[in-house]
Scaffold this active site. Structure first.
Site, PDB file in Angstrom:
ATOM      1  N   THR A  69      33.070  73.615  21.739  1.00  0.00           N
ATOM      2  CA  THR A  69      34.436  74.025  21.486  1.00  0.00           C
ATOM      3  C   THR A  69      34.563  75.158  22.635  1.00  0.00           C
ATOM      4  O   THR A  69      33.702  75.341  23.599  1.00  0.00           O
ATOM      5  CB  THR A  69      34.744  74.360  20.215  1.00  0.00           C
ATOM      6  OG1 THR A  69      35.969  74.814  20.163  1.00  0.00           O
ATOM      7  CG2 THR A  69      33.712  75.632  19.759  1.00  0.00           C
ATOM      8  N   LYS A  73      34.184  72.995  26.777  1.00  0.00           N
ATOM      9  CA  LYS A  73      34.269  71.570  26.638  1.00  0.00           C
ATOM     10  C   LYS A  73      34.148  70.826  28.210  1.00  0.00           C
ATOM     11  O   LYS A  73      33.874  69.510  28.272  1.00  0.00           O
ATOM     12  CB  LYS A  73      35.507  71.096  26.278  1.00  0.00           C
ATOM     13  CG  LYS A  73      35.670  71.443  24.569  1.00  0.00           C
ATOM     14  CD  LYS A  73      36.966  70.979  23.871  1.00  0.00           C
ATOM     15  CE  LYS A  73      37.096  71.136  22.549  1.00  0.00           C
ATOM     16  NZ  LYS A  73      38.375  70.680  21.753  1.00  0.00           N
ATOM     17  N   ASP A 109      37.683  64.074  19.388  1.00  0.00           N
ATOM     18  CA  ASP A 109      39.062  64.477  19.046  1.00  0.00           C
ATOM     19  C   ASP A 109      40.022  63.305  18.995  1.00  0.00           C
ATOM     20  O   ASP A 109      40.665  63.207  17.763  1.00  0.00           O
ATOM     21  CB  ASP A 109      39.479  65.689  20.024  1.00  0.00           C
ATOM     22  CG  ASP A 109      38.907  67.199  19.453  1.00  0.00           C
ATOM     23  OD1 ASP A 109      38.394  67.199  18.481  1.00  0.00           O
ATOM     24  OD2 ASP A 109      38.949  67.769  20.424  1.00  0.00           O
ATOM     25  N   GLY A 134      48.003  69.946  26.204  1.00  0.00           N
ATOM     26  CA  GLY A 134      46.739  70.565  26.487  1.00  0.00           C
ATOM     27  C   GLY A 134      45.689  69.532  26.246  1.00  0.00           C
ATOM     28  O   GLY A 134      45.652  68.337  26.220  1.00  0.00           O
ATOM     29  N   ALA A 136      44.204  68.799  23.149  1.00  0.00           N
ATOM     30  CA  ALA A 136      44.413  67.865  21.909  1.00  0.00           C
ATOM     31  C   ALA A 136      45.389  66.708  22.466  1.00  0.00           C
ATOM     32  O   ALA A 136      44.771  65.686  22.110  1.00  0.00           O
ATOM     33  CB  ALA A 136      45.118  68.513  20.699  1.00  0.00           C
ATOM     34  N   ASN A 156      56.559  68.315  27.203  1.00  0.00           N
ATOM     35  CA  ASN A 156      55.836  69.345  27.440  1.00  0.00           C
ATOM     36  C   ASN A 156      56.754  70.518  28.038  1.00  0.00           C
ATOM     37  O   ASN A 156      57.575  70.357  28.867  1.00  0.00           O
ATOM     38  CB  ASN A 156      54.533  69.263  28.227  1.00  0.00           C
ATOM     39  CG  ASN A 156      53.621  70.521  27.764  1.00  0.00           C
ATOM     40  OD1 ASN A 156      53.182  70.732  26.941  1.00  0.00           O
ATOM     41  ND2 ASN A 156      53.175  71.138  28.953  1.00  0.00           N
ATOM     42  N   ARG A 157      56.171  71.809  27.530  1.00  0.00           N
ATOM     43  CA  ARG A 157      56.984  73.021  28.021  1.00  0.00           C
ATOM     44  C   ARG A 157      56.799  73.257  29.402  1.00  0.00           C
ATOM     45  O   ARG A 157      57.581  73.463  30.134  1.00  0.00           O
ATOM     46  CB  ARG A 157      56.917  74.026  27.094  1.00  0.00           C
ATOM     47  CG  ARG A 157      57.333  75.333  27.364  1.00  0.00           C
ATOM     48  CD  ARG A 157      56.946  76.592  26.424  1.00  0.00           C
ATOM     49  NE  ARG A 157      55.449  76.831  26.587  1.00  0.00           N
ATOM     50  CZ  ARG A 157      54.908  77.672  25.917  1.00  0.00           C
ATOM     51  NH1 ARG A 157      55.191  78.207  24.959  1.00  0.00           N
ATOM     52  NH2 ARG A 157      53.558  77.815  26.010  1.00  0.00           N
ATOM     53  N   ARG A 161      50.961  71.720  33.227  1.00  0.00           N
ATOM     54  CA  ARG A 161      50.120  71.012  32.134  1.00  0.00           C
ATOM     55  C   ARG A 161      50.848  69.560  32.161  1.00  0.00           C
ATOM     56  O   ARG A 161      49.798  68.720  32.134  1.00  0.00           O
ATOM     57  CB  ARG A 161      49.959  71.697  30.993  1.00  0.00           C
ATOM     58  CG  ARG A 161      48.615  72.470  30.990  1.00  0.00           C
ATOM     59  CD  ARG A 161      48.169  72.634  29.616  1.00  0.00           C
ATOM     60  NE  ARG A 161      48.812  74.004  29.110  1.00  0.00           N
ATOM     61  CZ  ARG A 161      48.046  74.770  28.221  1.00  0.00           C
ATOM     62  NH1 ARG A 161      46.765  74.703  28.033  1.00  0.00           N
ATOM     63  NH2 ARG A 161      48.828  75.885  28.023  1.00  0.00           N
ATOM     64  N   GLY A 256      46.750  67.616  10.015  1.00  0.00           N
ATOM     65  CA  GLY A 256      45.905  67.864  11.029  1.00  0.00           C
ATOM     66  C   GLY A 256      44.344  68.069  10.650  1.00  0.00           C
ATOM     67  O   GLY A 256      43.481  67.817  11.288  1.00  0.00           O
TER      68      GLY A 256
HETATM   69  P1  NDP Z   1      45.615  74.086  24.592  1.00  0.00           P
HETATM   70  O1  NDP Z   1      45.794  75.377  24.738  1.00  0.00           O
HETATM   71  O2  NDP Z   1      44.883  73.345  25.238  1.00  0.00           O
HETATM   72  O3  NDP Z   1      47.405  73.515  24.766  1.00  0.00           O
HETATM   73  C1  NDP Z   1      48.329  73.994  23.890  1.00  0.00           C
HETATM   74  C2  NDP Z   1      49.597  73.062  24.212  1.00  0.00           C
HETATM   75  O4  NDP Z   1      50.612  73.703  23.144  1.00  0.00           O
HETATM   76  C3  NDP Z   1      50.340  72.993  25.531  1.00  0.00           C
HETATM   77  O5  NDP Z   1      50.799  71.908  25.738  1.00  0.00           O
HETATM   78  C4  NDP Z   1      51.217  74.163  25.082  1.00  0.00           C
HETATM   79  O6  NDP Z   1      52.365  74.009  26.479  1.00  0.00           O
HETATM   80  C5  NDP Z   1      51.801  74.059  23.967  1.00  0.00           C
HETATM   81  N1  NDP Z   1      52.500  74.980  23.303  1.00  0.00           N
HETATM   82  C6  NDP Z   1      51.835  76.160  22.737  1.00  0.00           C
HETATM   83  N2  NDP Z   1      52.843  77.017  22.136  1.00  0.00           N
HETATM   84  C7  NDP Z   1      53.995  76.301  22.768  1.00  0.00           C
HETATM   85  C8  NDP Z   1      55.266  76.728  22.388  1.00  0.00           C
HETATM   86  N3  NDP Z   1      55.757  77.933  21.629  1.00  0.00           N
HETATM   87  N4  NDP Z   1      56.395  76.058  22.705  1.00  0.00           N
HETATM   88  C9  NDP Z   1      56.178  74.611  23.263  1.00  0.00           C
HETATM   89  N5  NDP Z   1      54.713  74.545  23.624  1.00  0.00           N
HETATM   90  C10 NDP Z   1      53.894  75.165  23.165  1.00  0.00           C
HETATM   91  O7  NDP Z   1      45.291  73.862  23.124  1.00  0.00           O
HETATM   92  P2  NDP Z   1      44.725  72.536  22.387  1.00  0.00           P
HETATM   93  O8  NDP Z   1      45.453  71.397  22.921  1.00  0.00           O
HETATM   94  O9  NDP Z   1      43.256  72.634  22.674  1.00  0.00           O
HETATM   95  O10 NDP Z   1      45.062  72.685  21.067  1.00  0.00           O
HETATM   96  C11 NDP Z   1      46.312  72.522  20.441  1.00  0.00           C
HETATM   97  C12 NDP Z   1      46.187  72.597  18.815  1.00  0.00           C
HETATM   98  O11 NDP Z   1      45.516  71.429  18.374  1.00  0.00           O
HETATM   99  C13 NDP Z   1      45.358  73.978  18.263  1.00  0.00           C
HETATM  100  O12 NDP Z   1      46.328  74.587  17.377  1.00  0.00           O
HETATM  101  C14 NDP Z   1      44.276  73.298  17.750  1.00  0.00           C
HETATM  102  O13 NDP Z   1      43.868  73.794  16.549  1.00  0.00           O
HETATM  103  C15 NDP Z   1      44.585  71.848  17.486  1.00  0.00           C
HETATM  104  N6  NDP Z   1      43.587  70.972  17.457  1.00  0.00           N
HETATM  105  C16 NDP Z   1      43.137  70.239  16.206  1.00  0.00           C
HETATM  106  C17 NDP Z   1      42.158  69.423  16.212  1.00  0.00           C
HETATM  107  C18 NDP Z   1      42.011  68.838  15.040  1.00  0.00           C
HETATM  108  O14 NDP Z   1      40.838  68.075  14.735  1.00  0.00           O
HETATM  109  N7  NDP Z   1      42.779  68.942  14.045  1.00  0.00           N
HETATM  110  C19 NDP Z   1      41.403  69.095  17.321  1.00  0.00           C
HETATM  111  C20 NDP Z   1      41.724  69.922  18.548  1.00  0.00           C
HETATM  112  C21 NDP Z   1      42.915  70.703  18.621  1.00  0.00           C
HETATM  113  P3  NDP Z   1      52.397  74.676  27.806  1.00  0.00           P
HETATM  114  O15 NDP Z   1      51.666  73.800  28.492  1.00  0.00           O
HETATM  115  O16 NDP Z   1      53.788  74.777  27.966  1.00  0.00           O
HETATM  116  O17 NDP Z   1      51.835  76.018  27.405  1.00  0.00           O
END
Ligand code: NDP
Length: 291
Positions: A69, A73, A109, A134, A136, A156-157, A161, A256
């Site tokens: 994790t 990764k 995942d 991101g 996930a 995406n914001r 990314r 989730g």
């Molecule tokens: P990353 O940090 O790689 O990506 C986060 C993403 O969320 C980005 O696209 C980011 O956009 C977006 N984001 C975050 N905050 C905001 C906001 N306020 N408004 C708009 N976009 C936002 O994280 P991961 O992809 O690794 O993880 C994301 C979630 O997935 C986590 O909460 C994690 O707990 C969950 N997860 C769950 C799993 C499961 O098995 N259930 C497995 C893996 C992850 P930007 O590019 O604009 O920053």
């Protein structure tokens, strides 16, 4: 006949930093106990500078495998003997499996997510909207593409990314699907309106994760319709605002926790060869997260 004694346990675990709040151990060890497997799953704090030694240690101690994790990764890949198809496309490994004397990197995942989805709909040919770009979102979108999804819209914001994922999907991933995949990137500004012909909407951002439990996704809720499937990656709390809103709009939902359990089921199966009981694993996580 004297009883045969065995004090040796098969080892698995998670390498990460921070690791103390990661609940995977509770879920996986519940499965080991339920299936009478003398196995252990250890949550191990590994700093970036310790990863090389940690992987060498896992080899030396005969680990059957381990999860990786944050922040390992991507970095773990150079320490492995081989990497599976989807993990290669994603450029990220979350599950290492010992096969013979080789350590092979997989990404479970997205696979766990697609298995949950398949219980409701076949992703083949479906139109799917994914919020986030991101780790996930990358894992989910690559597996959906390999499962034959027809159209993936990434919302995406940040442009950076979003574009990185969009170009992966339009390039290498589309090539793997024989050119069938349609994908597009939407810059997330204001409340997103889900196109009416959408089959499935997925929150793959971190919006809604504890403690920000009432955080709202910028989405026009009225554009969610009965017949659409809505899925959230947030495991804690499982009933996010998005899940609640979608249910109220008549959508079928996947939370989730189901994705978390799904990837755990695949990991246990890779390591032990046994398909574990998903209900037992989910109950262990529900105990951890509480009511
Ligand atoms: P990353 O940090 O790689 O990506 C986060 C993403 O969320 C980005 O696209 C980011 O956009 C977006 N984001 C975050 N905050 C905001 C906001 N306020 N408004 C708009 N976009 C936002 O994280 P991961 O992809 O690794 O993880 C994301 C979630 O997935 C986590 O909460 C994690 O707990 C969950 N997860 C769950 C799993 C499961 O098995 N259930 C497995 C893996 C992850 P930007 O590019 O604009 O920053």
């Amino acid at each position: 006949m004297p009883k045969t004694l065995n004090f040796k346990q098969e080892l698995t675990g998670a390498f990460g930093q921070p690791i103390a709040e990661n609940p995977t151990q509770a879920m996986i060890e519940a499965a080991y106990r339920h299936h009478n497997l003398p196995w252990r799953y250890l949550s191990i704090e590994v700093a970036p500078q310790g990863l090389t030694a940690a992987v060498a240690g896992a080899r030396a101690m005969g680990f059957a495998g381990f999860n990786c994790t944050i922040p390992h990764k991507v970095a773990v890949i150079e320490h492995l003997d081989a990497v599976g198809e989807s993990a290669t496309l994603m450029g990220a490994v979350n599950c290492v499996v010992r096969r013979g004397d080789q350590l092979v990197g997989e990404n479970t995942d997205g696979k766990g997510f697609v298995q949950s989805l398949r219980k409701r709909i076949d992703p083949a040919g479906k139109r799917i909207v994914i919020f986030g770009a991101g780790g996930a979102a990358r894992a989910i979108s690559v597996e959906l593409a390999l499962a034959g999804a027809g159209e993936l819209t990434i919302v995406n914001r940040s442009a950076e990314r979003g574009e990185a994922l969009a170009s992966l999907l339009a390039g290498k991933v589309c090539g793997e699907t024989g050119g069938r995949l349609q994908s597009r990137l939407v810059r997330w500004e204001g409340d997103y309106e889900v196109p009416p012909e959408t089959d499935c909407v997925i929150n793959a951002t971190s919006i809604g994760l504890y403690p920000d439990v009432d955080a709202r996704i910028a989405l026009d809720i009225e554009s969610l319709r009965a017949g659409m499937l809505a899925a959230d990656v947030i495991p804690n709390p499982p009933r996010t605002r998005f899940i609640r809103d979608a249910q109220q709009r008549g959508c079928e939902v996947i939370d989730g926790l189901e994705m978390l359990v799904g990837q755990g089921v695949i990991g246990v199966e890779y390591w032990t060869g046994i398909k574990p009981d998903a209900e037992v694993m989910r109950a262990a996580l529900e105990d951890v997260f509480g009511p």
